[in-house]
Design a protein around this motif. Structure first.
Motif, PDB file in Angstrom:
ATOM      1  N   ALA A  16      17.685 -20.368   0.743  1.00 41.83           N
ATOM      2  CA  ALA A  16      17.605 -19.281   0.158  1.00 41.83           C
ATOM      3  C   ALA A  16      18.340 -19.085  -0.942  1.00 41.83           C
ATOM      4  O   ALA A  16      17.801 -18.643  -1.961  1.00 41.83           O
ATOM      5  CB  ALA A  16      17.585 -17.968   1.060  1.00 41.83           C
ATOM      6  N   ALA A  17      19.417 -19.535  -1.047  1.00 39.50           N
ATOM      7  CA  ALA A  17      20.439 -19.306  -2.205  1.00 39.50           C
ATOM      8  C   ALA A  17      19.737 -20.360  -3.543  1.00 39.50           C
ATOM      9  O   ALA A  17      19.641 -19.980  -4.467  1.00 39.50           O
ATOM     10  CB  ALA A  17      21.730 -19.685  -1.882  1.00 39.50           C
ATOM     11  N   MET A  18      19.284 -21.480  -3.101  1.00 39.09           N
ATOM     12  CA  MET A  18      18.672 -22.331  -4.098  1.00 39.09           C
ATOM     13  C   MET A  18      17.429 -21.618  -4.594  1.00 39.09           C
ATOM     14  O   MET A  18      17.170 -21.649  -5.817  1.00 39.09           O
ATOM     15  CB  MET A  18      18.384 -23.495  -3.551  1.00 39.09           C
ATOM     16  N   LEU A  19      16.747 -21.014  -3.536  1.00 38.36           N
ATOM     17  CA  LEU A  19      15.554 -20.264  -4.242  1.00 38.36           C
ATOM     18  C   LEU A  19      15.733 -19.170  -5.068  1.00 38.36           C
ATOM     19  O   LEU A  19      15.199 -19.014  -6.129  1.00 38.36           O
ATOM     20  CB  LEU A  19      14.782 -20.202  -3.065  1.00 38.36           C
ATOM     21  N   GLU A  20      16.792 -18.442  -4.791  1.00 38.67           N
ATOM     22  CA  GLU A  20      16.885 -17.200  -5.502  1.00 38.67           C
ATOM     23  C   GLU A  20      17.568 -17.769  -6.921  1.00 38.67           C
ATOM     24  O   GLU A  20      17.277 -17.005  -8.064  1.00 38.67           O
ATOM     25  CB  GLU A  20      18.161 -16.241  -4.765  1.00 38.67           C
ATOM     26  N   ALA A  21      18.387 -18.937  -6.963  1.00 39.21           N
ATOM     27  CA  ALA A  21      18.769 -19.433  -8.415  1.00 39.21           C
ATOM     28  C   ALA A  21      17.571 -19.912  -8.929  1.00 39.21           C
ATOM     29  O   ALA A  21      17.532 -19.682 -10.478  1.00 39.21           O
ATOM     30  CB  ALA A  21      19.799 -20.514  -8.004  1.00 39.21           C
ATOM     31  N   GLU A  22      16.450 -20.491  -8.371  1.00 37.82           N
ATOM     32  CA  GLU A  22      15.496 -20.757  -9.215  1.00 37.82           C
ATOM     33  C   GLU A  22      14.543 -19.551  -9.811  1.00 37.82           C
ATOM     34  O   GLU A  22      14.069 -19.523 -10.873  1.00 37.82           O
ATOM     35  CB  GLU A  22      14.400 -21.516  -8.414  1.00 37.82           C
ATOM     36  N   VAL A  23      14.422 -18.497  -8.845  1.00 40.39           N
ATOM     37  CA  VAL A  23      13.854 -17.324  -9.431  1.00 40.39           C
ATOM     38  C   VAL A  23      14.601 -16.607 -10.707  1.00 40.39           C
ATOM     39  O   VAL A  23      13.844 -16.218 -11.468  1.00 40.39           O
ATOM     40  CB  VAL A  23      13.870 -16.177  -8.260  1.00 40.39           C
ATOM     41  N   GLU A  24      15.899 -16.853 -10.565  1.00 41.86           N
ATOM     42  CA  GLU A  24      16.674 -16.316 -11.776  1.00 41.86           C
ATOM     43  C   GLU A  24      16.192 -16.912 -13.157  1.00 41.86           C
ATOM     44  O   GLU A  24      16.105 -16.466 -13.945  1.00 41.86           O
ATOM     45  CB  GLU A  24      18.091 -16.392 -11.475  1.00 41.86           C
ATOM     46  N   LEU A  25      15.788 -18.036 -12.923  1.00 42.54           N
ATOM     47  CA  LEU A  25      15.296 -18.936 -14.131  1.00 42.54           C
ATOM     48  C   LEU A  25      13.961 -18.280 -14.649  1.00 42.54           C
ATOM     49  O   LEU A  25      13.888 -17.955 -15.837  1.00 42.54           O
ATOM     50  CB  LEU A  25      14.995 -20.403 -13.782  1.00 42.54           C
ATOM     51  N   VAL A  26      13.129 -17.838 -13.941  1.00 46.04           N
ATOM     52  CA  VAL A  26      11.854 -17.040 -13.956  1.00 46.04           C
ATOM     53  C   VAL A  26      12.151 -15.754 -14.559  1.00 46.04           C
ATOM     54  O   VAL A  26      11.520 -15.429 -15.700  1.00 46.04           O
ATOM     55  CB  VAL A  26      10.827 -17.156 -13.025  1.00 46.04           C
ATOM     56  N   TRP A  27      13.153 -15.183 -14.124  1.00 46.77           N
ATOM     57  CA  TRP A  27      13.599 -13.720 -14.762  1.00 46.77           C
ATOM     58  C   TRP A  27      13.742 -13.943 -16.162  1.00 46.77           C
ATOM     59  O   TRP A  27      13.423 -12.959 -16.716  1.00 46.77           O
ATOM     60  CB  TRP A  27      14.443 -13.247 -13.752  1.00 46.77           C
ATOM     61  N   SER A  28      14.641 -14.990 -16.492  1.00 48.14           N
ATOM     62  CA  SER A  28      15.142 -15.016 -17.791  1.00 48.14           C
ATOM     63  C   SER A  28      13.937 -15.200 -18.909  1.00 48.14           C
ATOM     64  O   SER A  28      13.732 -14.491 -19.646  1.00 48.14           O
ATOM     65  CB  SER A  28      15.773 -16.272 -18.158  1.00 48.14           C
ATOM     66  N   LEU A  29      12.862 -15.827 -18.314  1.00 49.69           N
ATOM     67  CA  LEU A  29      11.728 -16.079 -19.256  1.00 49.69           C
ATOM     68  C   LEU A  29      10.767 -14.814 -19.226  1.00 49.69           C
ATOM     69  O   LEU A  29      10.367 -14.181 -20.307  1.00 49.69           O
ATOM     70  CB  LEU A  29      10.541 -17.108 -18.687  1.00 49.69           C
ATOM     71  N   HIS A  30      10.554 -14.122 -18.084  1.00 51.03           N
ATOM     72  CA  HIS A  30       9.935 -12.848 -17.772  1.00 51.03           C
ATOM     73  C   HIS A  30      10.395 -11.727 -18.496  1.00 51.03           C
ATOM     74  O   HIS A  30       9.848 -11.166 -19.391  1.00 51.03           O
ATOM     75  CB  HIS A  30       9.514 -12.602 -16.400  1.00 51.03           C
ATOM     76  N   ALA A  31      11.775 -11.700 -18.244  1.00 48.74           N
ATOM     77  CA  ALA A  31      12.256 -10.622 -19.136  1.00 48.74           C
ATOM     78  C   ALA A  31      12.540 -10.739 -20.752  1.00 48.74           C
ATOM     79  O   ALA A  31      12.350  -9.329 -21.407  1.00 48.74           O
ATOM     80  CB  ALA A  31      13.966 -10.488 -18.509  1.00 48.74           C
ATOM     81  N   SER A  32      12.653 -11.828 -21.202  1.00 48.93           N
ATOM     82  CA  SER A  32      12.483 -12.108 -22.590  1.00 48.93           C
ATOM     83  C   SER A  32      11.107 -11.451 -23.114  1.00 48.93           C
ATOM     84  O   SER A  32      11.061 -11.059 -24.403  1.00 48.93           O
ATOM     85  CB  SER A  32      12.559 -13.579 -22.886  1.00 48.93           C
ATOM     86  N   ILE A  33       9.837 -11.714 -22.370  1.00 54.60           N
ATOM     87  CA  ILE A  33       8.691 -11.180 -22.845  1.00 54.60           C
ATOM     88  C   ILE A  33       8.699  -9.515 -22.756  1.00 54.60           C
ATOM     89  O   ILE A  33       8.300  -8.896 -23.682  1.00 54.60           O
ATOM     90  CB  ILE A  33       7.582 -11.682 -21.930  1.00 54.60           C
ATOM     91  N   PHE A  34       9.092  -8.991 -21.721  1.00 58.17           N
ATOM     92  CA  PHE A  34       9.184  -7.685 -21.381  1.00 58.17           C
ATOM     93  C   PHE A  34       9.998  -6.856 -22.402  1.00 58.17           C
ATOM     94  O   PHE A  34       9.918  -5.776 -22.992  1.00 58.17           O
ATOM     95  CB  PHE A  34       9.613  -7.092 -20.050  1.00 58.17           C
ATOM     96  N   TYR A  35      10.890  -7.555 -22.945  1.00 53.44           N
ATOM     97  CA  TYR A  35      12.072  -6.987 -23.609  1.00 53.44           C
ATOM     98  C   TYR A  35      11.616  -6.748 -25.111  1.00 53.44           C
ATOM     99  O   TYR A  35      11.883  -5.757 -25.884  1.00 53.44           O
ATOM    100  CB  TYR A  35      13.329  -7.940 -24.013  1.00 53.44           C
ATOM    101  N   LEU A  36      10.411  -7.573 -25.276  1.00 49.96           N
ATOM    102  CA  LEU A  36       9.660  -7.179 -26.637  1.00 49.96           C
ATOM    103  C   LEU A  36       9.314  -5.903 -26.789  1.00 49.96           C
ATOM    104  O   LEU A  36       9.350  -4.936 -27.518  1.00 49.96           O
ATOM    105  CB  LEU A  36       8.772  -8.245 -26.822  1.00 49.96           C
ATOM    106  N   GLY A  37       8.760  -5.379 -25.572  1.00 46.19           N
ATOM    107  CA  GLY A  37       8.205  -3.817 -25.422  1.00 46.19           C
ATOM    108  C   GLY A  37       9.368  -2.811 -25.472  1.00 46.19           C
ATOM    109  O   GLY A  37       9.032  -1.677 -26.011  1.00 46.19           O
ATOM    110  N   VAL A  38      10.441  -3.164 -24.836  1.00 48.37           N
ATOM    111  CA  VAL A  38      11.528  -2.420 -24.946  1.00 48.37           C
ATOM    112  C   VAL A  38      11.908  -2.186 -26.515  1.00 48.37           C
ATOM    113  O   VAL A  38      12.337  -1.088 -27.098  1.00 48.37           O
ATOM    114  CB  VAL A  38      12.643  -2.632 -24.310  1.00 48.37           C
ATOM    115  N   ARG A  39      11.939  -3.220 -27.226  1.00 50.79           N
ATOM    116  CA  ARG A  39      12.312  -3.227 -28.531  1.00 50.79           C
ATOM    117  C   ARG A  39      11.532  -2.175 -29.514  1.00 50.79           C
ATOM    118  O   ARG A  39      11.858  -1.414 -30.297  1.00 50.79           O
ATOM    119  CB  ARG A  39      12.428  -4.404 -28.962  1.00 50.79           C
ATOM    120  N   LYS A  40      10.251  -2.103 -28.964  1.00 54.90           N
ATOM    121  CA  LYS A  40       9.348  -1.471 -29.854  1.00 54.90           C
ATOM    122  C   LYS A  40       9.193   0.038 -29.360  1.00 54.90           C
ATOM    123  O   LYS A  40       9.346   0.696 -30.123  1.00 54.90           O
ATOM    124  CB  LYS A  40       7.975  -2.040 -29.454  1.00 54.90           C
ATOM    125  N   TRP A  41       9.019   0.176 -27.989  1.00 57.73           N
ATOM    126  CA  TRP A  41       8.539   1.712 -27.579  1.00 57.73           C
ATOM    127  C   TRP A  41       9.966   2.285 -26.989  1.00 57.73           C
ATOM    128  O   TRP A  41       9.674   3.521 -26.666  1.00 57.73           O
ATOM    129  CB  TRP A  41       7.511   1.304 -26.378  1.00 57.73           C
TER     130      TRP A  41
END
Length: 230
Positions: free
Chosen positions: A166-191
């Motif tokens: 499970a620890a390895m899986l969560e480390a992998e999930v954090e990688l995807v979070w870094s991508l996803h958050a970079s997209i979401f943060y564009l909206g934070v910057r705007k709105w």
């Protein structure tokens, strides 16, 4: 001869009365309430009573309760309206007839255009701050239908085995979070911050995806070489 006070007293104009609400069919009235509630929650968040909410929406409190028995019921309806899920995202991410890079470009371009709207970003932020638990369903869906499938496709594309714990899986999930958050943060910057979005949003999204795909495979392999602490 001076006029008597009574004679000089002017008759006040009739008090202004609010125009009667236009009679609408039940489905149209419900639609009006939902649309105006979305605008209200976008601007003000979820604070305030149902009486204040009804006044802001432009209906009476009893009429509001006729369509939505509680404030939470209205919030749930608004949430369902704003945070709709496109089933094509699920099938597109899993379509191995298309190269992974192209799939991620397509998914995140469409996802970005969906979420980088004022009402989506602001309601999501307000919900996270003031309505404990309201975002849990969406975030669980995000993990189940984006993060985990994306990781599965990435492992296949990179030729690496499944995580062994499970620890390895969560480390992998954090990688995807870094991508996803970079997209979401564009909206934070705007709105939230009031900054401009890049003119070519699709190009920015493609670069974010490419950056992720450039680094993530090496991290997946590195994770499998790490030795757990004794």
């Amino acid at each position: 001869m001076a006029a008597s006070p009574r004679a000089s007293r002017k008759t006040p104009p009739p008090a202004a009365t609010a125009p009667a609400a236009r009679r609408l069919a039940p489905a149209d009235r419900e639609r009006q309430i939902v649309d105006q509630a979305i605008d209200h929650f976008t601007r003000h968040g979820f604070a305030g009573s149902t009486r204040e909410l009804a006044r802001e929406i432009g209906v009476t409190q009893p009429l509001l309760y006729r369509y939505f028995p509680s404030k939470q019921a209205l919030i749930d309806r608004v949430y369902a309206e704003v945070f709709q899920w496109n089933p094509a995202w699920d099938t597109g991410l899993a379509d191995r007839s298309v190269p992974l890079q192209q799939r991620l470009h397509r998914f995140y371009a469409d996802y970005a255009h969906t979420i980088l709207q004022e009402r989506w970003i602001r309601i999501f932020i307000f919900a996270g701050l003031t309505r404990e638990g309201i975002n849990d369903t969406y975030l669980a869906r995000l993990r189940r239908q984006v993060f985990l499938p994306l990781l599965a496709e990435l492992r296949v594309a990179c030729g690496v085995p499944e995580p062994h714990d499970a620890a390895m899986l969560e480390a992998e999930v954090e990688l995807v979070w870094s991508l996803h958050a970079s997209i979401f943060y564009l909206g934070v910057r705007k709105w939230i911050y009031g900054l401009r979005l890049p003119r070519d949003l699709d190009a920015v999204v493609r670069r974010q995806v490419d950056t992720f795909l450039h680094g993530a495979p090496a991290v997946l392999r590195a994770l499998r070489q790490e030795t757990p602490d004794a």
